[in-house]
Design a protein around this motif. Structure first.
Motif, PDB file in Angstrom:
ATOM      1  N   PRO A 149       0.834  -1.203   0.000  1.00 26.19           N
ATOM      2  CA  PRO A 149       0.000   0.000   0.000  1.00 26.19           C
ATOM      3  C   PRO A 149       0.868   1.253   0.000  1.00 26.19           C
ATOM      4  O   PRO A 149       1.860   1.336   0.713  1.00 26.19           O
ATOM      5  N   GLY A 150       0.503   2.212  -0.836  1.00 27.18           N
ATOM      6  CA  GLY A 150       1.262   3.441  -0.954  1.00 27.18           C
ATOM      7  C   GLY A 150       2.322   3.421  -2.032  1.00 27.18           C
ATOM      8  O   GLY A 150       2.998   4.420  -2.260  1.00 27.18           O
ATOM      9  N   VAL A 151       2.439   2.286  -2.734  1.00 22.53           N
ATOM     10  CA  VAL A 151       3.506   2.119  -3.732  1.00 22.53           C
ATOM     11  C   VAL A 151       2.909   2.001  -5.129  1.00 22.53           C
ATOM     12  O   VAL A 151       1.852   1.405  -5.327  1.00 22.53           O
ATOM     13  N   THR A 152       3.595   2.573  -6.102  1.00 23.77           N
ATOM     14  CA  THR A 152       3.223   2.463  -7.516  1.00 23.77           C
ATOM     15  C   THR A 152       4.240   1.588  -8.237  1.00 23.77           C
ATOM     16  O   THR A 152       5.442   1.729  -8.040  1.00 23.77           O
ATOM     17  N   LYS A 153       3.749   0.679  -9.079  1.00 25.74           N
ATOM     18  CA  LYS A 153       4.634  -0.160  -9.894  1.00 25.74           C
ATOM     19  C   LYS A 153       4.241   0.007 -11.360  1.00 25.74           C
ATOM     20  O   LYS A 153       3.095  -0.230 -11.727  1.00 25.74           O
ATOM     21  N   VAL A 154       5.180   0.442 -12.174  1.00 24.68           N
ATOM     22  CA  VAL A 154       4.937   0.655 -13.599  1.00 24.68           C
ATOM     23  C   VAL A 154       5.639  -0.445 -14.390  1.00 24.68           C
ATOM     24  O   VAL A 154       6.855  -0.641 -14.247  1.00 24.68           O
ATOM     25  N   ILE A 155       4.879  -1.167 -15.218  1.00 30.25           N
ATOM     26  CA  ILE A 155       5.442  -2.215 -16.071  1.00 30.25           C
ATOM     27  C   ILE A 155       5.596  -1.632 -17.472  1.00 30.25           C
ATOM     28  O   ILE A 155       4.601  -1.319 -18.136  1.00 30.25           O
ATOM     29  N   VAL A 156       6.809  -1.474 -17.900  1.00 34.14           N
ATOM     30  CA  VAL A 156       7.094  -0.877 -19.208  1.00 34.14           C
ATOM     31  C   VAL A 156       6.626  -1.813 -20.314  1.00 34.14           C
ATOM     32  O   VAL A 156       6.743  -3.048 -20.204  1.00 34.14           O
ATOM     33  N   SER A 157       6.075  -1.234 -21.372  1.00 33.96           N
ATOM     34  CA  SER A 157       5.650  -2.046 -22.524  1.00 33.96           C
ATOM     35  C   SER A 157       6.813  -2.897 -23.014  1.00 33.96           C
ATOM     36  O   SER A 157       7.923  -2.412 -23.197  1.00 33.96           O
ATOM     37  N   GLY A 158       6.568  -4.170 -23.207  1.00 36.52           N
ATOM     38  CA  GLY A 158       7.619  -5.093 -23.613  1.00 36.52           C
ATOM     39  C   GLY A 158       8.186  -5.882 -22.451  1.00 36.52           C
ATOM     40  O   GLY A 158       8.811  -6.926 -22.659  1.00 36.52           O
ATOM     41  N   ASP A 159       7.971  -5.415 -21.231  1.00 37.53           N
ATOM     42  CA  ASP A 159       8.480  -6.111 -20.046  1.00 37.53           C
ATOM     43  C   ASP A 159       7.402  -6.920 -19.345  1.00 37.53           C
ATOM     44  O   ASP A 159       7.651  -7.514 -18.296  1.00 37.53           O
ATOM     45  N   GLN A 160       6.210  -6.935 -19.909  1.00 35.85           N
ATOM     46  CA  GLN A 160       5.082  -7.570 -19.248  1.00 35.85           C
ATOM     47  C   GLN A 160       5.309  -9.057 -18.994  1.00 35.85           C
ATOM     48  O   GLN A 160       5.101  -9.555 -17.878  1.00 35.85           O
ATOM     49  N   ALA A 161       5.749  -9.783 -20.021  1.00 34.50           N
ATOM     50  CA  ALA A 161       5.963 -11.222 -19.870  1.00 34.50           C
ATOM     51  C   ALA A 161       7.040 -11.514 -18.842  1.00 34.50           C
ATOM     52  O   ALA A 161       6.905 -12.420 -18.006  1.00 34.50           O
ATOM     53  N   ALA A 162       8.119 -10.741 -18.866  1.00 39.11           N
ATOM     54  CA  ALA A 162       9.207 -10.949 -17.903  1.00 39.11           C
ATOM     55  C   ALA A 162       8.741 -10.664 -16.480  1.00 39.11           C
ATOM     56  O   ALA A 162       9.181 -11.324 -15.526  1.00 39.11           O
ATOM     57  N   PHE A 163       7.857  -9.690 -16.310  1.00 42.78           N
ATOM     58  CA  PHE A 163       7.326  -9.376 -14.986  1.00 42.78           C
ATOM     59  C   PHE A 163       6.432 -10.493 -14.459  1.00 42.78           C
ATOM     60  O   PHE A 163       6.539 -10.911 -13.305  1.00 42.78           O
ATOM     61  N   LEU A 164       5.558 -11.010 -15.321  1.00 43.37           N
ATOM     62  CA  LEU A 164       4.576 -11.998 -14.879  1.00 43.37           C
ATOM     63  C   LEU A 164       5.174 -13.396 -14.711  1.00 43.37           C
ATOM     64  O   LEU A 164       4.738 -14.163 -13.848  1.00 43.37           O
ATOM     65  N   ALA A 165       6.153 -13.749 -15.519  1.00 44.74           N
ATOM     66  CA  ALA A 165       6.647 -15.129 -15.592  1.00 44.74           C
ATOM     67  C   ALA A 165       7.025 -15.741 -14.239  1.00 44.74           C
ATOM     68  O   ALA A 165       6.649 -16.881 -13.962  1.00 44.74           O
ATOM     69  N   PRO A 166       7.760 -15.058 -13.353  1.00 43.59           N
ATOM     70  CA  PRO A 166       8.166 -15.711 -12.110  1.00 43.59           C
ATOM     71  C   PRO A 166       7.109 -15.705 -11.011  1.00 43.59           C
ATOM     72  O   PRO A 166       7.326 -16.298  -9.944  1.00 43.59           O
ATOM     73  N   LEU A 167       5.977 -15.069 -11.247  1.00 44.51           N
ATOM     74  CA  LEU A 167       4.970 -14.932 -10.201  1.00 44.51           C
ATOM     75  C   LEU A 167       4.114 -16.188 -10.095  1.00 44.51           C
ATOM     76  O   LEU A 167       3.864 -16.870 -11.087  1.00 44.51           O
ATOM     77  N   PRO A 168       3.619 -16.492  -8.899  1.00 47.99           N
ATOM     78  CA  PRO A 168       2.845 -17.725  -8.702  1.00 47.99           C
ATOM     79  C   PRO A 168       1.502 -17.695  -9.414  1.00 47.99           C
ATOM     80  O   PRO A 168       0.919 -16.635  -9.657  1.00 47.99           O
ATOM     81  N   CYS A 169       0.993 -18.883  -9.706  1.00 42.79           N
ATOM     82  CA  CYS A 169      -0.265 -19.020 -10.434  1.00 42.79           C
ATOM     83  C   CYS A 169      -1.457 -18.494  -9.655  1.00 42.79           C
ATOM     84  O   CYS A 169      -2.531 -18.277 -10.232  1.00 42.79           O
ATOM     85  N   MET A 170      -1.302 -18.273  -8.366  1.00 44.69           N
ATOM     86  CA  MET A 170      -2.404 -17.774  -7.547  1.00 44.69           C
ATOM     87  C   MET A 170      -2.933 -16.428  -8.046  1.00 44.69           C
ATOM     88  O   MET A 170      -4.057 -16.038  -7.741  1.00 44.69           O
ATOM     89  N   HIS A 171      -2.132 -15.720  -8.838  1.00 47.53           N
ATOM     90  CA  HIS A 171      -2.575 -14.427  -9.363  1.00 47.53           C
ATOM     91  C   HIS A 171      -3.505 -14.573 -10.560  1.00 47.53           C
ATOM     92  O   HIS A 171      -4.105 -13.585 -10.994  1.00 47.53           O
TER      93      HIS A 171
END
Length: 218
Positions: A149-171
Motif C-alpha cells: 500500500p502506498g507504492v506504484t509499480k509501472v510495467i514498461v511495454s515489452g516487459d510484461q511477460a518478464a514481470f509476470l513469468a516468475p509470479l505464482p499461479c495464484m494471481h
C-alpha cells in the motif's frame, strides 16, 4: 495505451477500521458462515478468506469478529470511484477495493500521476491504495496486487511477460480446482503455464478468460 489498476487491499477490513477507529489496531475477521476478509495479522495464524468462520475464530480467538456490511462497503467504494472519475472519464470498477482507469489521452507522467492519486485517496478517504500501471488490465492488476500500500509499480511495454513469468499461479483468475490441477502438474508460476503446449493447455483450461492471461506471459 496505459491502464492503471487502483487496489486497496483488504478493503472490507479497511472500511471497518474507517468506521470504528478504536479497532484499528485489533485483528479483524469479517463474515458470517465463512471468512469474507481478515486483517493482515491473521494470515500468519492460518486464517484464509473463504474458510469457515468457526475455523477462523479457533485460529485467531482474540480477533474482533464483524458481520459483512456489503451496502457500507459499496458506498465507500463508490466514494473511491467518484474520486477516480474526477481524474479520468474511463473508470471500470472490479470488486470493492479494485478499479481500472484508462490513462489514454491524459497529459501526465504515469508514475507521478499514480503517486498523486494514492495521496489524494488517502487524504480524502483515509484509505491507502497501491497502483499498478501496464499496457493491459491483467498485468496492471497483478502489479498493484504485488505492491505494498502506498507504492506504484509501472510495467514498461515489452516487459510484461518478464514481470509476470516468475509470479505464482495464484494471481490468475482461476478456480481453486484449476489451481490444484496446475499444482499436481508441477506448474507453479505463470511463466511455466506459458511453456505448456497449446493443446495441453486447452485441455487443462478451456475458458477464454484464462487463455488471455496465458497470452500475456508468452
Amino acid at each position: 495505451m496505459h491502464i492503471a489498476c487502483i487496489h486497496i487491499p483488504r478493503f472490507a477490513v479497511e472500511a471497518e477500521r474507517q468506521r470504528s477507529p478504536k479497532i484499528a489496531t485489533r485483528l479483524i475477521l469479517i463474515g458470517e458462515a465463512t471468512v469474507l476478509d481478515c486483517s493482515l495479522g491473521a494470515d500468519p495464524l492460518g486464517v484464509r478468506r473463504g474458510m469457515r468462520m468457526s475455523e477462523g475464530i479457533a485460529l485467531c480467538p482474540r480477533a474482533v469478529v464483524l458481520p459483512t456490511d456489503a451496502p457500507y462497503y459499496q458506498r465507500l467504494f463508490g466514494e473511491v470511484l467518484e474520486r477516480l472519475g474526477e481524474l479520468s472519464p474511463d473508470i471500470e470498477p472490479a470488486e470493492p477495493g479494485t478499479a481500472f482507469m484508462s490513462l489514454a489521452g491524459l497529459e501526465i507522467e504515469p508514475k507521478s500521476f499514480a503517486e498523486d492519486l494514492i495521496a489524494s485517496v488517502h487524504k480524502r478517504l483515509g484509505l491507502m491504495a497501491s497502483v499498478g500501471i501496464a499496457s493491459g488490465k491483467f498485468a496492471a492488476r497483478v502489479a498493484a496486487a504485488t505492491s505494498r500500500p502506498g507504492v506504484t509499480k509501472v510495467i514498461v511495454s515489452g516487459d510484461q511477460a518478464a514481470f509476470l513469468a516468475p509470479l505464482p499461479c495464484m494471481h490468475l483468475p482461476a478456480s481453486e480446482a484449476m489451481l490444484w490441477r496446475l499444482k499436481m502438474l508441477g506448474v507453479e508460476t505463470m511463466g511455466e503455464i506459458a511453456k505448456l503446449p497449446l493443446g495441453a493447455f486447452q485441455q487443462l483450461e478451456p475458458t477464454l478468460r484464462l487463455r488471455q492471461q496465458r497470452r500475456d506471459v508468452v
